[in-house]
Design an enzyme around this catalytic site. Structure first.
Site: not given
Length: 599
Positions: A271-272, A417, A394
């Site tokens: 992954d980054k 958000k 989330f």
């Protein structure tokens, strides 16, 4: 009374006391904690590899059971889902004192976690032994062999087969000789008493020849190869280019087969965030009410490490522009960050949240503390306490988070958000013009390699809140399909929102990442990178930073002539675009693959 027990003796229904820096022995329902409001902090590195501390909270009705005598009289009953391997989900209900209370993953301490920054806590064992989520995720250990090991084993099997064949051939020859010629010698050279015919003589001769010819099996080959491997491991330890002068540490090969195992690597999946990048989030730019900012700290509570310079944004805050104030109010309220009041030190479950709360703090909207029912901030020097009505969590499916609060004047407002692709779908029609301008700003931020989030709000009337809260409580207490019911309730209230703007956070690449990827490509190693970046400029910039991307685009994914392939998350779900490509051609011609918006 409390007594010490080994982990193997822990049973479902036991109440366990944990102290700071101790591992959790079983899947526990948090009952109480030494911290205020039943909070405790855990580290889940053994479960998901994340070193950021996470917050868990007990139910308010059990948070006062801190005394062992009170815990001994606890007679609640927990009804929950069967054992499973889902680390991020838990659904159950606590029945106690003729009431029922919904349980979620926020109330659980999973086996393998470590208690941090918490003096002590008490938990009720829900799952123990092989039923814990950690053990449910552990599969059968696969024994790995190097290619040389497999080759030697194959050669030895062939050699052993050759030995058997030679024994069979010689035994057949012995049988023929004994039958045709050996019978003439019986008068002066008789068979042993146990041998009564030529076939049994051939059977004994077979094993004799196997013993005589056993030297063809190269047992010493294994010893010779192991000595060579040991020498290779010392070459790794002595390699000066693998010596870290900063920490004065040399490479250390902990297995003699390391050289062979590394030589077999064909693909690297990564992954980054946190792997290629430093995972240190810095608030870099923002867009508020169609104005882009980010091209001095002035309040006494500012973070000295915060670096964001834009005089126009500072002036907008000081003048009291409503949209700017509301923007930073969202950042100071819509989160799950915990704070230490004395030092004003934030403890965030994700570095993104920490960066956004720090940004709000440095522009005068300081998050000070929270309780299960309130959030206290300091807005431009004035202390304000909001009533926390609901938190809409989330997750990777929702890609957004919301809170519903009541301000001191009694007005109810939802703050949200999240990813722009999901937030823009839920905006009121009057925000479309602002949405188009903000989208342009988001594309610019993505082009700079920044992580972006959109910010919005919605005003709620008392009637709307009462109607929705009733449905929300019903979904929260449901024992079946609870997650689906909560998702439907969240979806219902997160509509017709008003857009405020967007944030952009920088997460720089770690030192040496471009050079490392370039060297791996020279070794013909294919690299897959999974990232949540937007398709196009952001991922292209990441690739360019790694010396790998050119400029040719194809359909839903980008195919670069020489080095890399970029695939969007939607392409992976559909699969049709990948099927159009010849997989062998990809293996031969593509060195780096970036999968975008992958969740």
């Amino acid at each position: 009374s409390l007594q010490k027990e080994k982990w193997m003796n822990v049973r479902v229904g036991d109440i366990i006391k944990l102290e700071n820096n101790q591992f959790v022995a079983a899947d526990l329902l948090l009952l109480s904690s030494s911290e205020p409001h039943g909070l405790c902090y855990i580290e889940t590195a053994e479960l998901d590899g994340e070193t950021n501390m996470k917050v868990r909270q007990s139910l308010s009705v059990t948070s006062e059971l801190g005394d062992p005598n009170n815990l001994a009289r606890f007679d609640g009953e927990v009804v929950c889902e069967p054992p499973n391997n889902k680390l991020d989900r838990f659904c159950g209900t606590l029945y106690w004192k003729d009431c029922k209370y919904p349980l979620s993953n926020q109330n659980m301490l999973l086996r393998g976690c470590v208690l941090r920054n918490t003096e002590s806590c008490y938990g009720l064992v829900i799952f123990a032994g092989p039923d814990t989520k950690l053990m449910q995720n552990s599969g059968r250990t696969k024994f790995k062999r190097t290619s040389i090991d497999r080759l030697m084993n194959t050669l030895v099997l062939w050699i052993f087969g050759f030995l058997v064949c030679m024994g069979v051939i010689l035994a057949i020859g012995n049988a023929v000789w004994e039958k045709e010629v050996g019978a003439l010698f019986q008068s002066f050279l008789p068979w042993d008493p146990t041998v009564d015919n030529f076939l049994f003589s051939a059977f004994l001769s077979f094993w004799s020849y196997v013993i005589i010819l056993n030297t063809v099996v190269p047992i010493s080959l294994y010893v010779s190869v192991e000595v060579i491997r040991l020498g290779h491991s010392y070459f790794i330890n002595w390699d000066r280019r693998m010596f870290c002068s900063r920490s004065n540490t040399a490479a250390e090969a902990r297995t003699t087969t390391l050289n062979e195992e590394l030589g077999q690597v064909e693909y690297i999946f990564s992954d980054k965030t946190g792997t290629l990048t430093q995972n240190i989030m810095i608030f870099n730019k923002c867009s508020i009410n169609s104005h882009a900012y980010g091209e001095d700290a002035w309040n006494p509570l500012a973070d000295r490490d915060f670096c964001f310079y834009d005089q126009s944004l500072l002036e907008a805050v000081m003048v009291g522009e409503p949209a700017v104030h509301e923007f930073f109010r969202v950042l100071s309220l819509c989160h799950t960050v915990m704070s230490e009041e004395k030092k004003l030190l934030y403890k965030a479950q994700s570095p993104d949240e920490g960066a956004l709360v720090t940004a709000a703090r440095n522009f005068g909207f300081v998050f000070r503390s929270r309780t299960p029912g309130t959030v206290t901030t300091q807005e431009l020097g004035k202390a304000v306490t909001y009533t926390l009505l609901a938190i809409l969590d989330f997750n990777n499916i929702r890609k957004r988070m919301s809170v519903i609060v009541r301000n001191p004047e009694g007005r109810i407002r939802l703050y949200c958000k999240g990813a722009d692709i999901v937030l823009f779908e839920r905006l009121h029609s009057c925000s479309h013009e602002l949405m188009n301008i903000t989208s342009d700003h988001l594309n610019e931020y993505a082009g700079d390699g920044l992580r972006t989030l959109a910010v919005a709000y919605r005003d709620l009337s008392e009637e709307q809140w009462e109607e929705w809260s009733e449905r929300f409580r019903g979904a929260d207490k449901a024992t079946d399909c609870r997650d689906d019911r909560l998702a439907a309730a969240y979806e219902e209230i997160e509509q017709d929102m008003m857009l405020l703007g967007a944030t952009a956070i920088e997460d720089k690449l770690q030192e040496g990442v471009p050079e490392t990827i370039a060297i791996l490509s020279l070794a013909n190693i294919k690299i897959w990178v999974l990232t949540g970046d937007k398709q196009g400029k952001n991922c292209k910039r990441t690739g360019h930073n790694c010396y790998h991307l050119l400029d040719n685009y194809i359909c839903l994914f980008l195919l670069f002539e020489e080095f890399a392939l970029i695939i969007s998350g939607h392409s992976l779900v559909g699969g049709s675009s990948i099927q159009e490509c010849n997989r062998k051609e990809l293996d031969m011609n593509v060195n780096v693959i970036l999968a975008l918006q992958f969740s």
